[in-house]
Structure formats: C-alpha cells, structure tokens
Design an enzyme around this catalytic site. Structure first.
Site, PDB file in Angstrom:
ATOM      1  N   SER A 121       0.830  -1.203   0.000  1.00 11.20           N
ATOM      2  CA  SER A 121       0.000   0.000   0.000  1.00 11.20           C
ATOM      3  C   SER A 121       0.873   1.266   0.000  1.00 11.20           C
ATOM      4  O   SER A 121       1.592   1.501  -0.973  1.00 11.20           O
ATOM      5  CB  SER A 121      -0.960  -0.077   1.203  1.00 11.20           C
TER       6      SER A 121
ATOM      7  N   ASP B  92     -10.352  -4.084  -5.192  1.00 13.49           N
ATOM      8  CA  ASP B  92      -9.706  -3.118  -4.287  1.00 13.49           C
ATOM      9  C   ASP B  92     -10.484  -1.793  -4.306  1.00 13.49           C
ATOM     10  O   ASP B  92     -10.600  -1.159  -5.363  1.00 13.49           O
ATOM     11  CB  ASP B  92      -8.250  -2.904  -4.761  1.00 13.49           C
TER      12      ASP B  92
ATOM     13  N   HIS C  92      -8.153  -4.584  -0.815  1.00 19.25           N
ATOM     14  CA  HIS C  92      -6.854  -3.972  -0.519  1.00 19.25           C
ATOM     15  C   HIS C  92      -6.027  -4.824   0.454  1.00 19.25           C
ATOM     16  O   HIS C  92      -4.825  -4.652   0.559  1.00 19.25           O
ATOM     17  CB  HIS C  92      -7.079  -2.563   0.052  1.00 19.25           C
TER      18      HIS C  92
END
Ligand code: MLT
Length: 217
Positions: free
Chosen positions: A119, A169, A200
């Site tokens: 991320s 996501d 995610h």
C-alpha cells in the site's frame, strides 16, 4: 556532505552465509529485501512476510517518518490516493539515500536490493523505481497505485517487478494497477501483474505469488 536521514528500522542479516555466494541475480537466495509497511504500520509488520517470501535474504525494514494522525507513512498525502508530490519526491530520495547508507553500514550489496512494499510502502517503492532506479534491483508491489506520471521514463531495463493487485480493491482501481504496470514496462522493466479476486487486504495467494516470483529470479 549532507548527513543521511536515519529511520527507526530493523535489520536482519540473511541466515545462510553460503547462500549469498550461490546467488547470481537479485531474485535468487541472498540479496536484501527492503520492507516498506502500509499506513499505520511499523518496521515489524513485514518481517514475517519478508522471511516467508525470501528465506535466504537479509531484511531491512524502516518505519515511515511522516505521521498522519499518529500513523506512520512514507510520505504526505492530501487525501486518500492524492499525494503531496513535492513531499513524495523528497522522501523518495531520503529513503534511497538511507538504503545506500545502510548497505555500507551493514555490509550488504546495494545492487541487490528488492523492495517489498504494501500500500503506502508500495507507492514509495514505485516512486523509487521511477526516480532512483539504481537504488533497487526490483520490487514486489503489493496493492500499489501510480505514484505519479513520470515526465521522462527512467531506465528500468534489468529490473524485475511484481505488481500484486486486487480486482475488488476499493482504494486502487484495476485501471490504475494496469497503468502502473504499463509505465514500468515502457521503462524496460520485466513486469508480472498478479490479480487477486480480493480487495486492498493481502491474501495467501499474494504471498504465494511473491514467493514464486522471488524463486524465479
Ligand atoms: C497512499 O496513501 O499511499 C495510498 O492511499 C494507500 C494508503 O496508504 O492507504
């Protein structure tokens, strides 16, 4: 000479002294993984992930120096997915310099560093590929997005990159992951795009794909 910024970090040397001598590429046993956590994480988060992906590698794991409501990150953002570009550029250089300095300090080969970022950590790893390609031999980008559109493509020939994206996501749209893969490929990188059906959050298949990618190197 300006002093390199230090990070709170963990460094774990690779376990087998003879493994490094067998390695001929950054993806083989040996080498060093640069572990870059997500927003709100810290230097401990990805150590088990790094160990699972590459049991023979050394691990360098810094904590992001930007705080967002107390949560560590690697660069400032204005909103979710909207980055403070100036800060991103400055922090990218700061991190690349820290990696070079750490190679001298801990005695690992600076040419054989592969980032594993999740991320926010994947986004600064992507930025390192675009701005400081010499600082990484490759990268495993877990749920990354395009950090910025480069004005001139860097030379990423000889770099291997795994982009692990989630079809569902809610933070990174599939087109964005595809665009990132396209930018890196246009710069000459050897890019593998791995799709998970999930969101995610990482799943086991992401780690299996990352370990297989590492083994193939
Ligand atoms: C970022 O800020 O890097 C992305 O929005 C991912 C995140 O940290 O949530």
């Amino acid at each position: 000479m300006p002093e390199t910024t230090t990070y709170v970090h963990r460094f774990e040397p690779g376990p087998a002294p003879d493994a490094a001598s067998k390695a001929t590429s950054a993806g083989a046993d040996g080498g060093t993984l640069l572990l870059l956590h997500g927003t709100g994480g810290n230097e401990n988060d990805l150590l088990p992930v790094g160990r699972a992906i590459a049991p023979g590698a050394a691990l360098l794991s810094p904590r992001g120096r930007v705080l967002e409501n107390g949560m560590p990150r690697f660069f400032r953002r204005l909103a979710e997915g909207v980055f403070d570009h100036e800060d991103l550029v400055a922090r990218t250089h700061e991190l690349a310099d820290f990696v070079a300095e750490s190679a001298k300090r801990y005695g690992f080969d600076a040419r054989r560093v592969v980032a594993v970022g999740f991320s926010n950590g994947a986004n600064i790893a992507g930025s390192m590929l675009l701005l400081r390609p010499e600082s990484l031999a490759g990268a495993i980008l877990l749920r990354p997005m395009v950090p910025f559109e480069p004005k001139t493509p860097p030379d990423l020939r000889g770099h291997r990159v795994l982009v692990a994206a989630g079809k569902a996501d809610p933070i990174v749209k599939p087109e964005n992951s595809e665009r990132l893969a396209e930018i890196l490929r246009a710069a000459g990188a050897n890019v593998t795009l791995h799709w998970s059906p999930g969101g995610h959050t990482l799943d086991r298949a992401d780690l299996t794909a990352a370990a297989a990618w590492w083994q193939d190197g």
